[in-house]
Enzyme design. Structure first.
Site, mmCIF file in Angstrom:
data_model
loop_
_atom_site.group_PDB
_atom_site.id
_atom_site.type_symbol
_atom_site.label_atom_id
_atom_site.label_comp_id
_atom_site.label_asym_id
_atom_site.label_seq_id
_atom_site.Cartn_x
_atom_site.Cartn_y
_atom_site.Cartn_z
ATOM 1 N N GLY A 1 34.103 26.948 33.048
ATOM 2 C CA GLY A 1 35.137 27.863 33.538
ATOM 3 C C GLY A 1 35.771 27.181 34.732
ATOM 4 O O GLY A 1 35.134 27.047 35.782
ATOM 5 N N HIS A 2 36.975 26.674 34.560
ATOM 6 C CA HIS A 2 37.639 25.905 35.621
ATOM 7 C C HIS A 2 38.816 26.705 36.167
ATOM 8 O O HIS A 2 39.757 27.013 35.442
ATOM 9 C CB HIS A 2 38.113 24.549 35.071
ATOM 10 N N GLN B 1 30.638 21.167 33.751
ATOM 11 C CA GLN B 1 29.267 21.334 34.260
ATOM 12 C C GLN B 1 29.010 20.407 35.457
ATOM 13 O O GLN B 1 29.962 20.020 36.105
ATOM 14 C CB GLN B 1 28.232 21.087 33.148
ATOM 15 N N LYS C 1 35.941 21.608 40.184
ATOM 16 C CA LYS C 1 36.552 20.495 39.430
ATOM 17 C C LYS C 1 37.963 20.856 38.964
ATOM 18 O O LYS C 1 38.865 20.028 38.971
ATOM 19 C CB LYS C 1 35.680 20.136 38.208
ATOM 20 N N ASP D 1 30.547 24.341 38.707
ATOM 21 C CA ASP D 1 31.380 25.248 39.507
ATOM 22 C C ASP D 1 31.683 24.696 40.896
ATOM 23 O O ASP D 1 31.867 25.452 41.854
ATOM 24 C CB ASP D 1 30.719 26.640 39.644
HETATM 25 P P1 GDP Z 1 34.722 24.355 38.355
HETATM 26 O O1 GDP Z 1 33.970 24.908 37.201
HETATM 27 O O2 GDP Z 1 34.045 23.165 38.949
HETATM 28 O O3 GDP Z 1 36.166 24.078 38.040
HETATM 29 O O4 GDP Z 1 34.701 25.502 39.489
HETATM 30 P P2 GDP Z 1 34.979 27.072 39.269
HETATM 31 O O5 GDP Z 1 36.423 27.282 39.032
HETATM 32 O O6 GDP Z 1 34.025 27.648 38.277
HETATM 33 O O7 GDP Z 1 34.503 27.651 40.666
HETATM 34 C C1 GDP Z 1 35.076 27.197 41.847
HETATM 35 C C2 GDP Z 1 35.674 28.395 42.585
HETATM 36 O O8 GDP Z 1 36.016 27.979 43.890
HETATM 37 C C3 GDP Z 1 36.964 28.905 41.991
HETATM 38 O O9 GDP Z 1 37.030 30.294 42.205
HETATM 39 C C4 GDP Z 1 38.031 28.178 42.771
HETATM 40 O O10 GDP Z 1 39.276 28.895 42.805
HETATM 41 C C5 GDP Z 1 37.407 28.152 44.131
HETATM 42 N N1 GDP Z 1 37.747 27.038 45.015
HETATM 43 C C6 GDP Z 1 37.887 25.720 44.741
HETATM 44 N N2 GDP Z 1 38.042 25.030 45.893
HETATM 45 C C7 GDP Z 1 37.997 25.935 46.887
HETATM 46 C C8 GDP Z 1 38.054 25.833 48.310
HETATM 47 O O11 GDP Z 1 38.154 24.771 48.891
HETATM 48 N N3 GDP Z 1 37.942 27.008 49.007
HETATM 49 C C9 GDP Z 1 37.789 28.209 48.414
HETATM 50 N N4 GDP Z 1 37.697 29.284 49.160
HETATM 51 N N5 GDP Z 1 37.721 28.326 47.090
HETATM 52 C C10 GDP Z 1 37.808 27.209 46.344
HETATM 53 P P1 IMO Z 2 31.666 24.379 34.818
HETATM 54 O O1 IMO Z 2 32.383 23.315 34.009
HETATM 55 C C1 IMO Z 2 27.928 26.290 35.942
HETATM 56 C C2 IMO Z 2 24.786 26.439 32.884
HETATM 57 C C3 IMO Z 2 24.431 27.807 32.371
HETATM 58 C C4 IMO Z 2 22.965 27.598 32.065
HETATM 59 C C5 IMO Z 2 22.932 26.186 31.514
HETATM 60 C C6 IMO Z 2 22.968 26.099 30.002
HETATM 61 O O2 IMO Z 2 32.456 25.617 35.013
HETATM 62 O O3 IMO Z 2 31.111 23.793 36.064
HETATM 63 P P2 IMO Z 2 24.887 26.440 28.199
HETATM 64 O O4 IMO Z 2 25.744 27.622 27.879
HETATM 65 O O5 IMO Z 2 25.648 25.204 28.571
HETATM 66 O O6 IMO Z 2 23.887 26.144 27.106
HETATM 67 O O7 IMO Z 2 24.019 26.898 29.484
HETATM 68 O O8 IMO Z 2 24.078 25.529 32.052
HETATM 69 N N1 IMO Z 2 26.228 26.092 32.791
HETATM 70 C C7 IMO Z 2 27.066 26.079 33.828
HETATM 71 N N2 IMO Z 2 26.868 26.423 35.121
HETATM 72 N N3 IMO Z 2 29.126 25.800 35.537
HETATM 73 C C8 IMO Z 2 29.326 25.437 34.265
HETATM 74 O O9 IMO Z 2 30.456 24.822 33.857
HETATM 75 C C9 IMO Z 2 28.282 25.608 33.328
HETATM 76 N N4 IMO Z 2 28.156 25.362 32.004
HETATM 77 C C10 IMO Z 2 26.893 25.653 31.695
HETATM 78 O O10 IMO Z 2 24.622 28.796 33.365
HETATM 79 O O11 IMO Z 2 22.211 27.621 33.258
HETATM 80 MG MG MG Z 3 33.136 26.722 36.588
#
Ligand code: GDP
Ligand code: IMO
Ligand code: MG
Length: 427
Positions: free
Chosen positions: A40-41, A223, A16, A13
């Site tokens: 979840g991207h 991840q 990416k 999270d």
């Molecule tokens: P990922 O799994 O690595 O793609 O990240 P996620 O989407 O799960 O979580 C990142 C969160 O941060 C999302 O809600 C993005 O919209 C948000 N985000 C990404 N870059 C920035 C930033 O520079 N500032 C803020 N406020 N939000 C950001």
């Molecule tokens: P993105 O790509 C954050 C975590 C789960 C749990 C562990 C194992 O959005 O960064 P799983 O379902 O893979 O067997 O769970 O890994 N986890 C993540 N945490 N971002 C993710 O993906 C994750 N994918 C799995 O919360 O701790």
């Molecule tokens: Mg994510």
């Protein structure tokens, strides 16, 4: 042209999705190489806001071919739903390709994920309950079913009958759960097979061709490094390799063709699920970061655990991945804080530790040693040039670069594509 691997450098999270969406404007191919719909991207661009779980975040680029690589496990139901959602917003998905070698997440994997987690009791991993662990277990146990198998009805049914008999024994006799029906799964999956058939193909040739003709290829990680089964906080980790080495394995691009490795770091730390996180803040500062950053999981909605930037983790992550640069995301979330802390080492039983320990029991004892920097207490979300950042903000970036030993290429100051400062070139 370079091949850029975009890697989660902490516990997932990190942002990416945003970074891949931004770089994909210039890319010809974007390949997801690990995980499944546990990811979840979030992507926010002129098409709207999207939470992608399995489709590569490059899908919004009008010319990029988007590949779901061999290293991904695919829940075809989740994928079809996601394709419907994207198409509804007018996005062309004809550029999607799915590796025929990618494994399927089956309904019994989801059930097993639930019952296994429940049986772990207090030691539950906190999985996303998407069946990811059990699907990768079957892959290495050599009893998985692959996307290519969906295209051969008879072979698919034979494999399925055999596997369902086995899984039903485990589900009913070990866990006291209900059995599943091979016929019902067949009917459902045969429909997904028909729908997804136009996208399923051999993908390594396509990538090879792209590289030979000088195309820009992005490898989209899922991840984060600390969730890697080898180098992460085992057993509190995921089941496929989110690191740069996994980018080669999960795409079929040889190691020597990956020219850039961009480590995506939050400007602080978060983690969702169980397991150690040395800089976790269980106080009002942690709550403040969570609320200001709306730190709730993209896939599961769970509150994320928040803490200060940990350079012990970051140096370890850099060592494992060989980052050529960092993307520091969510920089704006720190805008209001009067003081910002950076963890420089840990204390364990009175001794200083600056190497990330493998042992969970040791990690749980780690007390972070902090360096304090003044906050900048000004909004950064409209700034687009590094020189325009407040001087305390510049100092924070420069201190992280020094402590991690890696230049910051990008600083993200908001969730949308354009809210990005390019401090130095990713390429
Ligand atoms: P990922 O799994 O690595 O793609 O990240 P996620 O989407 O799960 O979580 C990142 C969160 O941060 C999302 O809600 C993005 O919209 C948000 N985000 C990404 N870059 C920035 C930033 O520079 N500032 C803020 N406020 N939000 C950001
Ligand atoms: P993105 O790509 C954050 C975590 C789960 C749990 C562990 C194992 O959005 O960064 P799983 O379902 O893979 O067997 O769970 O890994 N986890 C993540 N945490 N971002 C993710 O993906 C994750 N994918 C799995 O919360 O701790
Ligand atoms: Mg994510």
């Amino acid at each position: 042209m370079p091949v850029i691997a975009v890697i989660g450098a902490q516990w997932g999270d990190e942002g990416k999705g945003k970074v891949v969406d931004l770089l994909a404007e210039r890319a010809d191919v974007v390949t997801r190489f690990s995980g499944g719909d546990n990811a979840g991207h979030t992507v926010i661009n002129s098409f709207g806001e999207f939470k992608l779980h399995i489709v590569p975040s490059g899908i919004f680029s009008p010319r990029a071919i988007c590949i779901i690589g061999n290293g991904v496990v695919v829940n075809p139901k989740a994928l079809c739903q996601e394709l419907d959602m994207i198409k509804q917003k007018g996005i062309d998905v004809s550029r999607l390709r799915i590796s025929d070698r990618a494994h399927l997440v089956m309904p019994y994997h989801l059930l097993l994920d639930d019952v296994e987690e429940k049986s772990r009791g207090e030691k539950a991993i906190g999985t996303t309950h998407k069946g990811i662990g059990p699907a990768f277990v079957d892959k290495v146990a050599r009893c998985g079913i692959r996307m290519g198998d969906l295209l051969n009805a008879q072979a698919f049914m034979e494999q399925l009958r055999f596997l369902v008999d086995q899984k039903n024994l485990i589900l009913t006799r070990i866990y006291g759960a209900d059995p599943v029906s091979a016929e019902r799964i067949y009917d459902e999956y045969a429909e997904y097979g028909k729908r997804l058939a136009p996208y399923i193909c051999e993908t390594t040739e396509l990538l090879d061709e792209a590289l030979k003709t000088g195309k820009l290829v992005l490898l989209e990680g899922a991840q984060g490094t600390l969730l890697d089964p080898d180098f992460g906080t085992y057993p509190y980790c995921t089941s496929s390799s989110p690191i740069a080495g996994g980018a080669s394995l999960g795409s079929g691009i040889s190691l020597n063709r990956i020219t850039r490795v961009l480590g995506v770091f939050k400007s602080y730390c978060t983690r969702v699920g169980s397991g150690p996180m040395p800089t976790e803040l269980k106080d009002s500062t942690g709550d403040l970061i969570r609320e200001r950053g709306r730190e709730y999981g993209t896939t599961t909605g769970r509150p994320r655990r928040c803490g200060w930037f940990d350079t012990v983790v970051a140096r370890f992550s850099h060592r494992i991945n060989g980052f050529t640069g960092m993307a520091l995301t969510r920089f704006d979330i720190l805008d209001t804080l009067p003081v910002i802390k950076i963890c420089t080492s840990y204390k364990v039983d009175g001794k200083t530790v600056d190497n990330f320990p493998a042992c969970i029991a040791t990690l749980e004892k780690c007390e972070p040693v902090y360096e304090e920097l003044p906050g900048w207490q000004a909004s950064t979300s409209n700034i687009r040039q590094f020189k325009d950042l407040p001087s305390a903000a510049k100092k924070y970036v420069e201190r992280l670069e020094k402590l991690v030993g890696c230049p910051a290429n990008l600083i993200c100051v908001g969730p949308s594509r354009e809210q990005t400062i390019e401090k130095s070139s990713v390429l």
